[in-house]
Design an enzyme around this catalytic site. Structure first.
Site, PDB file in Angstrom:
ATOM      1  CB  SER A 172      -1.318   0.253   1.043  1.00  0.00           C
ATOM      2  OG  SER A 172      -1.699  -0.586   1.597  1.00  0.00           O
TER       3      SER A 172
HETATM    4  N1  SAH Z   1      -1.244  -4.539   3.863  1.00  0.00           N
HETATM    5  C1  SAH Z   1      -0.310  -4.904   2.953  1.00  0.00           C
HETATM    6  C2  SAH Z   1      -1.483  -4.370   1.783  1.00  0.00           C
HETATM    7  C3  SAH Z   1      -0.889  -5.946   0.218  1.00  0.00           C
HETATM    8  S1  SAH Z   1      -2.552  -5.655  -1.277  1.00  0.00           S
HETATM    9  C4  SAH Z   1       0.614  -4.718   3.109  1.00  0.00           C
HETATM   10  O1  SAH Z   1       1.341  -3.549   3.158  1.00  0.00           O
HETATM   11  O2  SAH Z   1       2.005  -4.661   1.883  1.00  0.00           O
HETATM   12  C5  SAH Z   1      -4.129  -6.763  -0.275  1.00  0.00           C
HETATM   13  C6  SAH Z   1      -3.429  -7.946  -0.197  1.00  0.00           C
HETATM   14  O3  SAH Z   1      -4.940  -9.076   0.496  1.00  0.00           O
HETATM   15  C7  SAH Z   1      -2.885  -8.900  -1.494  1.00  0.00           C
HETATM   16  O4  SAH Z   1      -2.236  -9.948  -0.915  1.00  0.00           O
HETATM   17  C8  SAH Z   1      -3.984 -10.208  -1.244  1.00  0.00           C
HETATM   18  O5  SAH Z   1      -3.532 -11.612  -1.974  1.00  0.00           O
HETATM   19  C9  SAH Z   1      -4.760  -9.888   0.109  1.00  0.00           C
HETATM   20  N2  SAH Z   1      -6.274 -10.062   0.401  1.00  0.00           N
HETATM   21  C10 SAH Z   1      -7.537  -9.970  -0.493  1.00  0.00           C
HETATM   22  N3  SAH Z   1      -8.340 -10.479  -0.547  1.00  0.00           N
HETATM   23  C11 SAH Z   1      -8.064 -11.531   1.419  1.00  0.00           C
HETATM   24  C12 SAH Z   1      -9.196 -12.508   1.507  1.00  0.00           C
HETATM   25  N4  SAH Z   1     -10.048 -12.673   1.122  1.00  0.00           N
HETATM   26  N5  SAH Z   1      -8.125 -12.882   2.752  1.00  0.00           N
HETATM   27  C13 SAH Z   1      -6.962 -12.754   2.380  1.00  0.00           C
HETATM   28  N6  SAH Z   1      -6.163 -12.027   2.402  1.00  0.00           N
HETATM   29  C14 SAH Z   1      -6.938 -11.349   1.158  1.00  0.00           C
END
Ligand code: SAH
Length: 224
Positions: free
Chosen positions: A74
């Site tokens: 993010s």
């Molecule tokens: N908090 C992260 C942001 C990653 S982007 C950071 O700081 O880097 C969002 C993430 O949510 C992705 O890795 C994606 O695989 C995950 N995601 C999407 N849907 C999800 C679900 N239903 N359960 C768990 N993770 C999920």
């Protein structure tokens, strides 16, 4: 003429130094982030460790960056904004994060709250994130391969829940895992637009607040 070469790997040093991070923190402050606890933690957290080495020179730009598997780390401003909103009602003890991704948001949170429980549906992202938590000695982060719609029932209730992927609805199972007075923050997609919302569980029921427009990768169903 003698060719002078930089030793391998040294090009990144200036771009990943604390001075570079301090400039990012100044930008976040200019963009309206006020909580100095959050800014201090972001000043001390090496975001470049959470992205591929090829991208480390861009780690302190205020932008989302690819982390593989079509996912992104993010944007720092969003991490700061969500963390600030989470802390505003008093420091939560137990926090659930949905979407571990690179692990950066969890690492920031772990330095501000007692325990972070984080779930990720893509196994390939979880492994490097866990290694980083260990390397950075963030032993209060507990990470699990799971579908965030289900949350982490055995660890509930949580004082706060943060979802870092955009959903089309507020997952009811997660609201149920929120402690009384607890808050859930997530990007909610409505009519093709994403809004950052904060739900607060009160004695009378739930209150939802709109914190503004955002851009996130989608929250998907099931394990990858
Ligand atoms: N908090 C992260 C942001 C990653 S982007 C950071 O700081 O880097 C969002 C993430 O949510 C992705 O890795 C994606 O695989 C995950 N995601 C999407 N849907 C999800 C679900 N239903 N359960 C768990 N993770 C999920």
């Amino acid at each position: 003429m003698i060719e002078r070469r930089m030793p391998a790997g040294s090009q990144g040093i200036g771009m990943t130094s604390k001075g570079t991070r301090a400039r990012l923190v100044d930008r976040l402050r200019d963009k309206g982030i006020k909580d100095e606890r959050v800014l201090t933690v972001m000043l001390n957290t090496p975001r470049h460790e959470f992205v591929d080495e090829a991208l480390s020179s861009r780690a302190y730009e205020d932008t989302a960056l690819p982390i593989g598997q079509s996912q992104t780390i993010s944007q720092p401003w969003i991490v700061a904004r969500m963390t600030e909103a989470l802390l505003a009602g008093g420091t939560p003890g137990k926090v659930l994060e949905v979407g571990t991704g690179s692990g950066y948001q969890a690492a920031v949170l772990a330095q501000l709250v007692k325990d972070v429980f984080t779930v990720e549906r893509i196994k390939e992202l979880l492994r490097p994130a866990r290694q980083l938590f260990h390397k950075l000695r963030l032993h209060n982060i507990h990470a699990k391969h799971a579908d965030g719609h289900i949350g982490w029932p055995s660890q509930a209730p949580f004082d706060a829940i943060i979802i870092t992927a955009a959903g089309r609805m507020i997952p009811p199972d997660l609201v149920a895992q929120l402690a009384p007075g607890g808050r859930l923050i997530m990007p909610l997609e409505e009519k093709g637009e994403q809004r950052l919302i904060m739900l607060q569980r009160t004695e009378e029921g739930e209150e939802v607040q709109d914190l503004g427009g955002v851009v996130f990768v989608p929250m998907l169903g099931g394990l990858a």
